[in-house]
Structures are given as structure tokens and as C-alpha cells.
Design a protein around this motif. Structure first.
Motif: not given
Length: 416
Positions: A323-337
Motif C-alpha cells: 500500500e505504501a508503494m502504491k502511494f509513492i507510485e501515485f505521487m510519481m505520476d506525471e499529473d500528480t508531479a
């Protein structure tokens, strides 16, 4: 009778088992939030980014209804994190500065190694190198993902520059000429906020990164360099800048400075781009520009100081790594960035994600050409308290004593 007893025993066991299962669920729920959701702590060090984090967390939770993210933004986050490290109580997720504290926590083996993660390939290699130097050669691995880069700049009031008839300077002499011109026109050139010790560091770092060799930390530890031998020019130029401040350089803090600069109380502000959202909050109509402080008279030599403002990491021992990795992947998404850098006036470390704010025009070339240097103080020993020492020096102005003290404090921390 035996039969009845047997049935009673079975029923008793069933009740006990049911109770223990309920109790287990209850303790899991207490630990991980309500309704069986996984609860993760996001420990962050930038209170000014609170609204951005909250907005992104809301979006993530909507996409992942089984995960609750609890944002924790403590004052003096570096000290809190080091304390938690000693207590073996690391947060699940971290959004922290790429500084000496990160290096210390990574060397202690408390963080996940992302070396094999595909996410590393999305990041500009210069920032992976920066955080690698913080950890040092003794521990191999990538223990955080550089997410946001900042820039240590001179923020200027475009209308005031126009009135003075000046352009962003390319050399130190041109820079001081603008300060002189401002003073002659009855303006304050720089709004200092030295009540908060750390606010001396943007100017200090901009000067040191361009004047002192980048291998100073290694040479200092090997006994081949010292503040007394290598930092004289930096110290002299800090004192020069101080001459162009206001009447209460040591009585005003960071918040005061953002508001005062927004209200037009100085021509320039020696701060990082992170101050821009706060300045614009105080005056949405202010016309701002930025440039890299030209520390020398050689324009080719002058670089922009940029570092990892936020890196994402997670505890090696989190109970919920998936679940923690899922959040990191979400943050590293281009739109989020893109959302983060637009709201926080920052720069993405991700390849192909650019800062579009016209205010940043004056430093875009530095990023495009790689004319970037890292923050020197990030490589000072973590317990040295450099900001306090620099603040004390600017009050007392005793150059020789200060440089000796910087050497002594470095050695003291290194020899512990």
C-alpha cells in the motif's frame, strides 16, 4: 452427561474463538484505522505544502478507498525524524528534504532500497547522484526517490527593477551596483529575516557553491581543507550583502519577510523559490522575477544552487509495503508531479515534467544547460548547526573567530 458436557465444551470453544477473532479484528482496526482500512502515516517536512499534500491525499484515497493516509507535518521535522529513528518508530511514508538528515537515516538502514524500482528511471540522474553523495560510498543503494527540486535564488520586484533602470545581473559587481543604486534611491536592496537563523543559508549556499570547490567536504575530512583557508571570500561577501539590508535585519523572521517583500518594502529578497507562493498570497498582483545570485565576476562560473527539496521514501519495516508503494507510485505520476510543482513553485525531478510559471524564466536556462550546483550545507555534518553559527557571525562580525568555530564544530561532530 458426558455428551452434554462435550457439547457445552464445543460451544464454549466456539464462543472463545469468535471472541478472539473479534478481538483480533478490533486490534487491527485500532492499529490501521476504521472499517478495516489500511492506515499509513505520511511524515512530511514542508508545512507550506500542507494544502497541496491534503489535496493529493484526498485524490489518492478516492482512488484507493481501502487506504487512509494520515499527514504528519511536525515543526523541526529533521530533529523529530532522528528521534524516531533512535526509538525504532519510523513513519510508513516520508516526504523529506534531500539533506544530511536523509543521509543519516539512510545509513542507519531504516529506509527501503529502491535500486530495482522502475521509478528510478523516471528521475533525472543528477538528482540521484546528489542523494547518493549524501549517503556516502559506505552504503550502496537508492533509499529515496528525488521528487521535487528547489532553487536558491534572488527574487526581485520587476516594477522596482524597471524604475531603477536595471536588468538581472550576470556578475557580482553588477549585483552590488544594483544594491547601491537601490540604496541611493532610498530603497532597501535586500529584506533580511535573520531572526530565523536558517534564512541566512540561501545567500551563504549561493556564495559557497560557486566560490568553494565542490569536493570541500571530502578534503575537510581528510585534513586538506578548512573553513579558515577556503571560506574567506564567502564570509566577506556575506558581510557586504548585510550592508544593504533594513534597520532590523535580526528582528524579522521568514513570515515577516514574505509579507514585507510582497508589500514592496525591498527591491530583492535572498530566498528560494519556495517563498514565492507565500509572497503571492500576501500580494497576488506583485510582478516577480528570479535569478541565480551571481557569486563571482565570471558569468560562465556562476551556477544556480538547486537540491532535492522533497524526496519520497518509506520505512524498510512498514507493515504495509504494498500500500505504501502504491502511494509513492501515485505521487510519481506525471499529473500528480505537475500539480505539486505548479502549486509549490518548485521543479520536478522527473524527466519531461517542466515548470511553466513565467516567474521562473530567469533560471530556466540553468536547468536546461545543467548550470546547477548542489547545496554546500547539505554536506556539512548533520549536528553542526551551521545556520546558527552563520547567524551568530553576522551579528558579531568576527570573521577569524567564526571560521575557526566552523572548523571546530565540524571536527567535533565528525569525531563523536
Amino acid at each position: 452427561m458426558k455428551k452434554g458436557m462435550k457439547r457445552f465444551t464445543i460451544m464454549l470453544l466456539a464462543v472463545s474463538l469468535g471472541a478472539s477473532l473479534l478481538s483480533g479484528c478490533s486490534s487491527d482496526n485500532q492499529k490501521d484505522g476504521t472499517n478495516g482500512k489500511v492506515k499509513l502515516e505520511l511524515f512530511a517536512n514542508k508545512p507550506e505544502a500542507a494544502s497541496t499534500y491534503k489535496e493529493l491525499i484526498k485524490k489518492f484515497e478516492a482512488e484507493n478507498p481501502n487506504i487512509d493516509i494520515e499527514l504528519n507535518l511536525p515543526p523541526d521535522a529533521d530533529t523529530v525524524l532522528k528521534t524516531r529513528l533512535t526509538k525504532n518508530d519510523m513513519p510508513d511514508l516520508m516526504a523529506i528534504g534531500g539533506n544530511a538528515t536523509y543521509g543519516e537515516v539512510a545509513r542507519a538502514g531504516a529506509l527501503k532500497d529502491f535500486s530495482d524500482s522502475e521509478l528510478v528511471k523516471k528521475i533525472q540522474p543528477v538528482y540521484i547522484d546528489m542523494i547518493g553523495k549524501l549517503v556516502g560510498p559506505e552504503k550502496k543503494g537508492i533509499f529515496g526517490l528525488p521528487y521535487v527540486a528547489n532553487a536558491d535564488t534572488v527574487i526581485y520586484n520587476k516594477e522596482k527593477f524597471e524604475k531603477l533602470g536595471v536588468q538581472p545581473p550576470k556578475t557580482w559587481d553588477e549585483f552590488i551596483q544594483i544594491a547601491e543604486k537601490a540604496k541611493a534611491a532610498g530603497e532597501t536592496a535586500f529584506y533580511f529575516t535573520l531572526k530565523d537563523a536558517w534564512t541566512a543559508l540561501p545567500a551563504w549556499n549561493a556564495l559557497a557553491a560557486n566560490i568553494v570547490e565542490s569536493d570541500f567536504p571530502e578534503k575537510k575530512n581528510a585534513g586538506k581543507a578548512s573553513f579558515q583557508d577556503n571560506y574567506g571570500e564567502v564570509v566577506d561577501k556575506m558581510l557586504t550583502l548585510l550592508q544593504y539590508g533594513h534597520k532590523d535585519n535580526f528582528g524579522k523572521g521568514y513570515g515577516d519577510g514574505n509579507t514585507a517583500f510582497a508589500k514592496g518594502q525591498s527591491v530583492m529578497y535572498l530566498q528560494g523559490v519556495w517563498a514565492i507562493p507565500e509572497i503571492k498570497k500576501a500580494n497576488p498582483n506583485i510582478q516577480l522575477g528570479v535569478f541565480a545570485l551571481p557569486a563571482t565576476n565570471n558569468p560562465e562560473q556562476n551556477k544556480l544552487v538547486s537540491g532535492v527539496d522533497v524526496l519520497l521514501s518509506m520505512s524498510k519495516d512498514t507493515k504495509h509495503p504494498k500500500e505504501a508503494m502504491k502511494f509513492i507510485e501515485f505521487m510519481m505520476d506525471e499529473d500528480t508531479a505537475k500539480t505539486y510543482i505548479a502549486e509549490q513553485s518548485a521543479f520536478s525531478t522527473l524527466k519531461g515534467v517542466y515548470q511553466e510559471d513565467p516567474i521562473m524564466e530567469g533560471i530556466k536556462a540553468n536547468f536546461a544547460n545543467g548550470a546547477i550546483a548542489s547545496y554546500p550545507d547539505y554536506y556539512y555534518p548533520a549536528g553542526m548547526q551551521a545556520a546558527n553559527l552563520v547567524q551568530e557571525f553576522l551579528i558579531k562580525k568576527d570573521k577569524e573567530k567564526f571560521l575557526k568555530k566552523m572548523d571546530a564544530e565540524w571536527d567535533k561532530v565528525q569525531n563523536r
